[in-house]
Design an enzyme around this catalytic site. Structure first.
Site, PDB file in Angstrom:
ATOM      1  CG  HIS A 237      84.738  22.346  38.295  1.00  0.00           C
ATOM      2  ND1 HIS A 237      83.534  22.212  37.638  1.00  0.00           N
ATOM      3  CD2 HIS A 237      85.346  23.420  37.733  1.00  0.00           C
ATOM      4  CE1 HIS A 237      83.409  23.162  36.734  1.00  0.00           C
ATOM      5  NE2 HIS A 237      84.511  23.914  36.768  1.00  0.00           N
TER       6      HIS A 237
ATOM      7  CD  GLU B  64      87.523  28.675  34.196  1.00  0.00           C
ATOM      8  OE1 GLU B  64      88.712  28.937  33.906  1.00  0.00           O
ATOM      9  OE2 GLU B  64      86.907  27.699  33.733  1.00  0.00           O
TER      10      GLU B  64
END
EC number: 5.4.2.11
Length: 228
Positions: free
Chosen positions: A9, A87
């Site tokens: 990202h 994550e």
């Protein structure tokens, strides 16, 4: 020959503030938005196209994918979201500034938490500010209280084998928008990187990584798209 593209990202608000983010949901910065748009423009300019997209349950990865696809004129492509691409969960470090944490616990201890392969940070105490147990997106999911990189790999790889690998073996072109550690898990698997080396691999924000794969999904080449 299957093609796989991995994108971390774009820069998030807590990347900018140097805070441990993990599973907490933070947005992209203006720079992160620009990185995502540039990634999409680069992929289009290089002639890349996709049949299937994957991302996590986290806003920063979802938005990065959407912005990149919009830049490619491909917002209509199918997208599958799954928490297993999230994550790494940073447990009790979530929300803490990395420099302040080092001052409190010492650089050596923080490096162990951040960069060891199998030692997780302290657990996140239930009921605190960053407790996600009431977040509807995780209904029915056993949310971890902390994770090492080894723990992250243990949830990412079954998802890879179950969902992503079959698409690639069927000839589909795949893009994955995810996070530093969930992407480390995939790079470790595909490139056979040893445990003690994968923790040092840096994956920059918003930079497409291209894998050219054989039919059995062994990696023939791995490179940053911006360098070819």
């Amino acid at each position: 020959m299957p093609t796989l593209v991995l994108i971390r990202h774009g820069q998030s608000a807590w990347n900018l503030e140097n805070r441990f983010t993990g599973w907490w949901d933070v947005n992209l910065t203006d720079q992160g938005i620009a990185e995502a748009k540039a990634a999409g423009e680069l992929m289009a300019a290089k002639g890349l196209d996709f049949d299937q997209c994957y991302t996590s349950f986290q806003t920063r990865a979802i938005k990065t994918l959407n912005i990149a696809l919009e830049a490619m004129g491909r917002l209509w492509l199918p997208v599958e979201k799954d928490w297993r691409l999230n994550e790494r969960h940073y447990g009790g470090l979530t929300g803490l500034n990395k420099a302040e944490t080092a001052a409190r616990h010492g650089d050596a201890q923080v490096k162990v938490w951040r960069r060891s392969f199998d030692i997780p940070p302290p657990v996140l105490e239930p009921g605190g500010e960053f407790d996600l147990s009431k977040d509807r997106r995780y209904a029915g999911i056993a949310i971890p209280s902390t994770e090492s990189l080894k723990d992250t790999i243990a949830r990412v790889l079954p998802y890879w084998e179950e969902r992503i690998a079959p698409d690639l073996k069927a000839g589909k072109r795949v893009v994955i928008s995810a996070h530093g550690n969930s992407l480390r898990a995939l790079v470790k698997h595909l490139s056979h990187i040893p445990d003690d080396e994968i923790t040092e691999l840096e994956i920059p924000t918003g930079q497409p990584i291209v894998y050219e794969l054989a039919d059995d999904l062994t990696a023939r080449d791995r490179y940053y798209l911006s360098e070819r």
